[in-house]
Design an enzyme around this catalytic site. Structure first.
Site, PDB file in Angstrom:
ATOM      1  NE  ARG A 163      56.545   2.987 112.055  1.00 19.30           N
ATOM      2  CZ  ARG A 163      57.180   3.228 110.906  1.00 19.30           C
ATOM      3  NH1 ARG A 163      57.067   2.401 109.886  1.00 19.30           N
ATOM      4  NH2 ARG A 163      57.960   4.282 110.796  1.00 19.30           N
ATOM      5  CB  SER A 235      57.091   8.556 114.474  1.00 20.85           C
ATOM      6  OG  SER A 235      58.022   8.776 113.460  1.00 20.85           O
ATOM      7  CD  GLU A 331      55.619   4.430 115.133  1.00 19.51           C
ATOM      8  OE1 GLU A 331      55.486   5.300 114.250  1.00 19.51           O
ATOM      9  OE2 GLU A 331      56.687   3.842 115.337  1.00 19.51           O
TER      10      GLU A 331
HETATM   11  N1  EPU Z   1      57.301  17.305 107.778  1.00 20.21           N
HETATM   12  C1  EPU Z   1      56.949  18.594 108.083  1.00 20.21           C
HETATM   13  N2  EPU Z   1      57.173  19.046 109.344  1.00 20.21           N
HETATM   14  C2  EPU Z   1      57.735  18.262 110.295  1.00 20.21           C
HETATM   15  C3  EPU Z   1      58.070  16.936 109.996  1.00 20.21           C
HETATM   16  C4  EPU Z   1      57.858  16.476 108.714  1.00 20.21           C
HETATM   17  O1  EPU Z   1      56.452  19.324 107.253  1.00 20.21           O
HETATM   18  O2  EPU Z   1      57.926  18.765 111.411  1.00 20.21           O
HETATM   19  C5  EPU Z   1      57.146  16.822 106.396  1.00 20.21           C
HETATM   20  C6  EPU Z   1      58.520  16.720 105.710  1.00 20.21           C
HETATM   21  O3  EPU Z   1      58.889  17.912 105.130  1.00 20.21           O
HETATM   22  C7  EPU Z   1      58.288  15.650 104.697  1.00 20.21           C
HETATM   23  C8  EPU Z   1      57.231  14.763 105.346  1.00 20.21           C
HETATM   24  O4  EPU Z   1      56.638  15.524 106.385  1.00 20.21           O
HETATM   25  O5  EPU Z   1      57.739  16.175 103.529  1.00 20.21           O
HETATM   26  C9  EPU Z   1      57.783  13.454 105.864  1.00 20.21           C
HETATM   27  O6  EPU Z   1      58.765  13.714 106.859  1.00 20.21           O
HETATM   28  P1  EPU Z   1      59.919  12.651 107.175  1.00 20.21           P
HETATM   29  O7  EPU Z   1      60.605  12.224 105.930  1.00 20.21           O
HETATM   30  O8  EPU Z   1      60.736  13.200 108.288  1.00 20.21           O
HETATM   31  O9  EPU Z   1      59.152  11.339 107.621  1.00 20.21           O
HETATM   32  P2  EPU Z   1      57.876  11.065 108.524  1.00 20.21           P
HETATM   33  O10 EPU Z   1      56.757  10.637 107.627  1.00 20.21           O
HETATM   34  O11 EPU Z   1      57.630  12.206 109.428  1.00 20.21           O
HETATM   35  C10 EPU Z   1      58.359   8.511 108.755  1.00 20.21           C
HETATM   36  C11 EPU Z   1      58.465   7.504 109.846  1.00 20.21           C
HETATM   37  C12 EPU Z   1      59.822   7.602 110.545  1.00 20.21           C
HETATM   38  C13 EPU Z   1      60.918   7.384 109.513  1.00 20.21           C
HETATM   39  C14 EPU Z   1      60.757   8.445 108.421  1.00 20.21           C
HETATM   40  C15 EPU Z   1      61.742   8.233 107.296  1.00 20.21           C
HETATM   41  C16 EPU Z   1      56.203   7.141 110.661  1.00 20.21           C
HETATM   42  C17 EPU Z   1      55.234   7.364 111.757  1.00 20.21           C
HETATM   43  N3  EPU Z   1      57.410   7.697 110.816  1.00 20.21           N
HETATM   44  O12 EPU Z   1      58.379   9.802 109.356  1.00 20.21           O
HETATM   45  O13 EPU Z   1      59.886   6.547 111.478  1.00 20.21           O
HETATM   46  O14 EPU Z   1      62.207   7.500 110.112  1.00 20.21           O
HETATM   47  O15 EPU Z   1      59.438   8.352 107.836  1.00 20.21           O
HETATM   48  O16 EPU Z   1      61.388   7.098 106.589  1.00 20.21           O
HETATM   49  O17 EPU Z   1      55.875   6.489 109.680  1.00 20.21           O
HETATM   50  C18 EPU Z   1      59.433   6.027 113.761  1.00 20.21           C
HETATM   51  O18 EPU Z   1      58.515   5.298 113.368  1.00 20.21           O
HETATM   52  O19 EPU Z   1      59.693   6.150 114.981  1.00 20.21           O
HETATM   53  C19 EPU Z   1      60.184   6.812 112.802  1.00 20.21           C
HETATM   54  C20 EPU Z   1      61.088   7.715 113.179  1.00 20.21           C
END
Ligand code: EPU
Length: 336
Positions: A163, A235, A331
């Site tokens: 990012r 995010s 972010e």
């Molecule tokens: N999780 C939880 N609770 C929640 C949300 C997530 O326990 O409420 C856990 C999930 O179970 C999973 C882990 O956190 O084990 C990761 O969750 P997820 O795959 O939804 O991805 P993220 O790390 O929360 C990142 C990016 C997203 C992108 C997704 C998929 C960042 C800040 N965010 O989210 O990007 O879509 O991975 O690759 O890196 C964005 O930047 O706006 C964005 C949406």
């Protein structure tokens, strides 16, 4: 063409849907227009160049010039047996670019389907999802500075990381992206090992680019609210990256904690999980809440002010700091 406005409402230019005004707003749709704006000294301090507003919080009205590029167009600039080279205007809607690549059977952008925002900002932010980042397909970035200097940054010079790019550094605030160049593959290369992509693809009889795009759209649809329906900026926080010793200590306390290895020394911990553990998932403060299906997304319940967003952001950061001794950083760019 240049469009210039005074006292211009910014609501349609920030996906959080915050009501704020810009004292001066300029939209332009060609490189010649921005050259003209620079030579005629229309861009005075303070100024702010925005993209699709999917990563912006206007805490107050903006007393200065807000600029927005409407440079559009996607062009093939070269081709080899295996690859295609493309150039897209900074004002092209990001997902239209992805769709264009998918429709032409060019591989590399499909995992980044449906990310709100525009081509220029996607390079600034090095957007990422499902194991792919914009940096994986960007080859160079064309820019013009507020002083009229035109420069092409190679991918290396963009200094991309999670990012982040050189364009986020304060010293480059006056550098505006005009075009972004990409390399896509004509040969099938899929990245399917992130999260539930393979699971989602089981409903299709074969892997095609269109199926993969649809699978990503379906996964996102379940977790991420449509900003047109519920104001949000994707995010709200970045996932914190912590040293291995801190990570090992946390893992002994929370064995179910999800994580991703970054390198030999560092681990990324999902901020959504940290926020959920702190009890903020689905919880409101004022007119804003942390989304019930993905705790990393801050949503506008309707009519929220920038101050309410900042109050929830700080409350969540404090909770995560107190419980885990981890700093989570927005972010979203907060303009105070
Ligand atoms: N999780 C939880 N609770 C929640 C949300 C997530 O326990 O409420 C856990 C999930 O179970 C999973 C882990 O956190 O084990 C990761 O969750 P997820 O795959 O939804 O991805 P993220 O790390 O929360 C990142 C990016 C997203 C992108 C997704 C998929 C960042 C800040 N965010 O989210 O990007 O879509 O991975 O690759 O890196 C964005 O930047 O706006 C964005 C949406």
């Amino acid at each position: 063409m240049i469009h210039e406005y005074r006292n211009y409402p910014l609501r349609a230019h920030n996906t959080l849907g915050i009501e704020a005004m810009a004292s001066h707003f300029i939209e332009y749709d060609a490189v010649d227009d921005i050259r003209l704006l620079i030579t005629q000294k229309h861009i005075q301090t303070p100024y702010l160049h925005i993209g699709g507003g999917s990563n912006l919080l206007f805490a107050n009205n903006y007393n200065g010039t807000v600029l927005h590029s409407c440079i559009r167009g996607i062009e093939v600039t070269g081709e080899t047996k295996d690859d295609v080279f493309l150039k897209a205007g900074a004002g092209v809607i990001w997902d239209e670019f992805v769709q264009y690549c998918v429709n032409h059977e060019w591989y590399g952008a499909e995992n980044l389907s449906d990310i709100p925002g525009e081509v220029g900002a996607s390079a600034v932010q090095n957007i990422g999802a499902y194991g792919v980042e914009a940096k994986d397909i960007i080859t160079r970035v064309e820019t013009i500075s507020v002083n009229g200097v035109e420069r092409v940054f190679s991918a290396d010079e963009c200094n991309f990381s999670y990012r982040h790019s050189v364009f986020k550094e304060p010293s480059l605030k006056g550098v505006f992206i005009t075009y972004v160049h990409y390399k896509l593959s004509k040969i099938p290369v899929y990245k399917l090992d992130y999260g539930s992509i393979r699971e989602e693809l089981k409903k299709y009889s074969c892997f095609t680019l269109k199926n993969i795009r649809q699978a990503i759209l379906d996964i996102r649809n379940v977790k991420l609210p449509d900003p047109k329906v519920l104001g949000n900026a994707g995010s709200f926080f970045m996932n914190p990256i912590v040293p291995k010793d801190i990570f090992h200590h946390l893992l002994t306390l929370y064995p179910a904690m999800p994580y991703y290895e970054v390198d030999a020394e560092r681990v990324k911990i999902p901020a959504g999980w940290l926020i959920e553990q702190c009890g903020w998932k689905g919880k409101s403060l004022g007119n804003v809440r942390m989304y019930e299906k993905q705790a990393l997304v801050l949503v506008n319940n309707g009519g929220a002010s920038g101050a309410e967003v900042i109050a929830l952001c700080e409350a969540v950061r404090n909770s995560v700091r107190e419980k885990f001794n981890i700093e989570i950083k927005p972010e979203v760019k907060i303009l105070t």
